[in-house]
Design an enzyme around this catalytic site. Structure first.
Site, PDB file in Angstrom:
ATOM      1  N   GLU A 169    -112.454 -12.818 -19.328  1.00 13.16           N
ATOM      2  CA  GLU A 169    -111.453 -12.640 -20.381  1.00 13.16           C
ATOM      3  C   GLU A 169    -110.054 -12.425 -19.790  1.00 13.16           C
ATOM      4  O   GLU A 169    -109.902 -11.868 -18.708  1.00 13.16           O
ATOM      5  CB  GLU A 169    -111.818 -11.420 -21.241  1.00 13.16           C
ATOM      6  CG  GLU A 169    -113.080 -11.645 -22.063  1.00 13.16           C
ATOM      7  CD  GLU A 169    -113.494 -10.446 -22.907  1.00 13.16           C
ATOM      8  OE1 GLU A 169    -113.942 -10.677 -24.038  1.00 13.16           O
ATOM      9  OE2 GLU A 169    -113.384  -9.301 -22.452  1.00 13.16           O
ATOM     10  N   CYS A 204    -102.541 -10.414 -18.875  1.00 16.82           N
ATOM     11  CA  CYS A 204    -103.431  -9.566 -18.075  1.00 16.82           C
ATOM     12  C   CYS A 204    -104.584 -10.443 -17.594  1.00 16.82           C
ATOM     13  O   CYS A 204    -105.318 -11.004 -18.416  1.00 16.82           O
ATOM     14  CB  CYS A 204    -103.918  -8.433 -18.978  1.00 16.82           C
ATOM     15  SG  CYS A 204    -105.103  -7.352 -18.196  1.00 16.82           S
ATOM     16  N   CYS A 224    -117.355  -6.300 -12.532  1.00 15.41           N
ATOM     17  CA  CYS A 224    -116.709  -5.475 -11.501  1.00 15.41           C
ATOM     18  C   CYS A 224    -117.772  -4.602 -10.838  1.00 15.41           C
ATOM     19  O   CYS A 224    -118.602  -4.017 -11.529  1.00 15.41           O
ATOM     20  CB  CYS A 224    -115.637  -4.595 -12.138  1.00 15.41           C
ATOM     21  SG  CYS A 224    -114.719  -3.618 -10.915  1.00 15.41           S
ATOM     22  N   CYS A 278    -116.544   2.325 -12.505  1.00 20.18           N
ATOM     23  CA  CYS A 278    -115.762   3.458 -13.007  1.00 20.18           C
ATOM     24  C   CYS A 278    -116.346   3.859 -14.365  1.00 20.18           C
ATOM     25  O   CYS A 278    -116.627   3.010 -15.201  1.00 20.18           O
ATOM     26  CB  CYS A 278    -114.291   3.071 -13.171  1.00 20.18           C
ATOM     27  SG  CYS A 278    -113.500   2.637 -11.618  1.00 20.18           S
ATOM     28  N   CYS A 334    -114.783   2.695 -17.846  1.00 20.68           N
ATOM     29  CA  CYS A 334    -114.359   1.297 -18.000  1.00 20.68           C
ATOM     30  C   CYS A 334    -115.520   0.409 -18.444  1.00 20.68           C
ATOM     31  O   CYS A 334    -116.590   0.409 -17.834  1.00 20.68           O
ATOM     32  CB  CYS A 334    -113.786   0.806 -16.673  1.00 20.68           C
ATOM     33  SG  CYS A 334    -113.263  -0.910 -16.733  1.00 20.68           S
ATOM     34  N   CYS A 374    -106.845  -1.832 -22.344  1.00 17.74           N
ATOM     35  CA  CYS A 374    -107.218  -1.481 -20.967  1.00 17.74           C
ATOM     36  C   CYS A 374    -108.656  -0.995 -20.910  1.00 17.74           C
ATOM     37  O   CYS A 374    -109.039  -0.081 -21.645  1.00 17.74           O
ATOM     38  CB  CYS A 374    -106.365  -0.324 -20.476  1.00 17.74           C
ATOM     39  SG  CYS A 374    -104.699  -0.746 -20.129  1.00 17.74           S
TER      40      CYS A 374
HETATM   41  N1  SAH Z   1    -109.686  -2.636 -10.900  1.00 19.88           N
HETATM   42  C1  SAH Z   1    -108.286  -2.451 -11.130  1.00 19.88           C
HETATM   43  C2  SAH Z   1    -107.728  -3.204 -12.324  1.00 19.88           C
HETATM   44  C3  SAH Z   1    -108.512  -3.163 -13.631  1.00 19.88           C
HETATM   45  S1  SAH Z   1    -108.336  -1.869 -14.781  1.00 19.88           S
HETATM   46  C4  SAH Z   1    -107.964  -0.980 -11.233  1.00 19.88           C
HETATM   47  O1  SAH Z   1    -108.888  -0.185 -11.295  1.00 19.88           O
HETATM   48  O2  SAH Z   1    -106.804  -0.614 -11.182  1.00 19.88           O
HETATM   49  C5  SAH Z   1    -106.706  -1.712 -15.332  1.00 19.88           C
HETATM   50  C6  SAH Z   1    -106.378  -0.254 -15.740  1.00 19.88           C
HETATM   51  O3  SAH Z   1    -107.069   0.162 -16.937  1.00 19.88           O
HETATM   52  C7  SAH Z   1    -106.798   0.724 -14.664  1.00 19.88           C
HETATM   53  O4  SAH Z   1    -105.823   1.686 -14.450  1.00 19.88           O
HETATM   54  C8  SAH Z   1    -108.034   1.352 -15.282  1.00 19.88           C
HETATM   55  O5  SAH Z   1    -108.343   2.564 -14.702  1.00 19.88           O
HETATM   56  C9  SAH Z   1    -107.661   1.436 -16.743  1.00 19.88           C
HETATM   57  N2  SAH Z   1    -108.802   1.643 -17.630  1.00 19.88           N
HETATM   58  C10 SAH Z   1    -110.076   1.288 -17.406  1.00 19.88           C
HETATM   59  N3  SAH Z   1    -110.851   1.641 -18.453  1.00 19.88           N
HETATM   60  C11 SAH Z   1    -110.040   2.224 -19.364  1.00 19.88           C
HETATM   61  C12 SAH Z   1    -110.261   2.770 -20.671  1.00 19.88           C
HETATM   62  N4  SAH Z   1    -111.460   2.772 -21.248  1.00 19.88           N
HETATM   63  N5  SAH Z   1    -109.199   3.280 -21.323  1.00 19.88           N
HETATM   64  C13 SAH Z   1    -107.961   3.241 -20.773  1.00 19.88           C
HETATM   65  N6  SAH Z   1    -107.706   2.725 -19.564  1.00 19.88           N
HETATM   66  C14 SAH Z   1    -108.731   2.223 -18.845  1.00 19.88           C
END
Ligand code: SAH
Length: 354
Positions: free
Chosen positions: A97, A110, A117, A121, A124, A346
């Site tokens: 996506e 984006c 991934c 995390c 996420c 995000c």
């Molecule tokens: N892997 C990279 C880029 C992808 S995530 C990274 O970790 O930076 C892009 C941003 O969205 C990151 O800062 C991530 O921590 C944040 N993010 C992930 N899940 C989220 C959520 N459920 N709510 C808000 N931000 C989130």
């Protein structure tokens, strides 16, 4: 010449690689420039569009080469914000996506760098879908070319590597895509309008500082404490916060730029008074600003374990938290949530992996 029937994918090749390809098939080197210009500047989807290339050569290229890596499956529009999510299929039927986010004076694309991934995390959705593979340069670049075709190239003003995946685990590909996006022939984007976001692969942060490619760097901080960060971001056990902060210090010094710390606010986990102290200490030692992201729900993924227990900090408390940081002379922005009604905000990107 292509002898084994597998077509050569030209999309994703850099200028030197294209020039080398044309020389290898007995054509002059400048054909590389021409095809580069057609693919990345004019967004040509077919060799027949390449007017300054002879019909004979175009036929030869059609027979031996390919020009597209992704197919558009569907799009979804957020009626409230105009955010648009694109679902693409790869040649091996994987789904990824991308999201176009309209803002006042810019439109940000984006993009994803991996199918899924591997970092897991806990907050996420992409992490919860698992990991399949790295994207190719062509697949990263096509997310821009295909969305730019729809919106008009001038209307994609910024690119953020914040979609699915960890760009620094697909490092060479990420850098090659930046090289293509910012090449003068692409007439694309300035490096200052490109942001790479990482969860913290410390050695790559140093590599990026050393390689001379100047883009903006964002670091997903989410906690100033090693133990809490390890709990919500398991990659912290491999590359600790300490190691990452040292790398970021090095990066900021070498590139003379500010780091953006991304900070997703999680109730009772990283929104306490001691978190303000920890953040203040970190931000005082590295030229930086904090970008607070309200936690977007991942309930659509039916999470288990820690992920199922995470709750957002209220917007009122987020503002209080930000003000306390500002009182400590820290630059803080609060990112407006865009596209959560279509699971495009995000951390909400996720597609079922077959
Ligand atoms: N892997 C990279 C880029 C992808 S995530 C990274 O970790 O930076 C892009 C941003 O969205 C990151 O800062 C991530 O921590 C944040 N993010 C992930 N899940 C989220 C959520 N459920 N709510 C808000 N931000 C989130």
């Amino acid at each position: 010449m292509n002898t084994n029937n597998k077509k050569i994918q030209l999309k994703g090749l850099t200028l030197p690689e294209l020039e080398e390809y044309f020389v290898s098939i007995g054509e002059p080197k400048f054909r590389g420039r021409q095809v580069f210009n057609w693919m990345y500047n004019h967004l040509a989807a077919d060799f027949s569009e390449m007017g300054n290339i002879s019909k004979e050569l175009r036929q030869k290229l059609s027979a031996n080469c390919e020009l597209q890596t992704l197919n558009l499956v569907t799009t979804q529009n957020s009626p409230s914000t105009g955010t648009k999510k694109y679902l693409f299929a790869t040649h091996d039927e994987r789904k990824i996506e991308s999201v176009v986010i309209p803002e006042k004076e810019r439109n940000t694309l984006c993009i994803s760098t991996q199918v899924g991934c591997p970092l897991d995390c806990k907050f996420c959705a992409t992490g919860l879908m698992g990991y399949k593979r790295n994207l190719s340069v062509g697949e990263v670049v096509d997310q821009y070319l295909l969305t730019a075709k729809e919106h008009g190239k001038k209307n994609i003003t910024n690119i953020v590597y914040m979609g699915m995946g960890e760009p620094f685990l697909n490092y060479e590909t990420t850098l090659k895509s930046v090289e293509i996006f910012t090449h003068e022939l692409t007439k694309g984007l300035s490096r200052l309008r490109i942001t790479i976001s990482t969860a913290g692969i410390a050695p790559r942060i140093k590599d990026l500082a050393d390689c001379g490619v100047r883009v903006k760097l964002a670091f997903s901080l989410h906690s100033g404490f090693e133990d809490i960060r390890s709990m919500i971001m398991p990659i912290n056990k491999k590359y600790s916060l300490k190691e990452n902060l040292e790398a970021l210090k090095y990066y900021a010094k070498k590139t003379k730029t500010r780091i953006t710390f991304e900070y997703t606010m999680l109730k009772d986990i990283n929104d306490r008074n001691e978190d303000i102290k920890a953040l203040t200490k970190i931000c005082s030692s590295i030229p930086s600003k904090i970008n607070i992201i309200p936690f977007n729900s991942i309930k659509h993924m039916a999470p288990e374990g820690i992920s199922s227990k995470l709750e957002p900090t209220s917007l009122t408390e987020i503002h209080q938290f930000a003000d306390k940081l500002r009182n400590n002379n820290i630059t803080v922005m609060i990112r407006e949530t865009q596209g959560d009604d279509i699971a495009a905000a995000c951390g909400q990107l996720a597609v079922k992996i077959n």
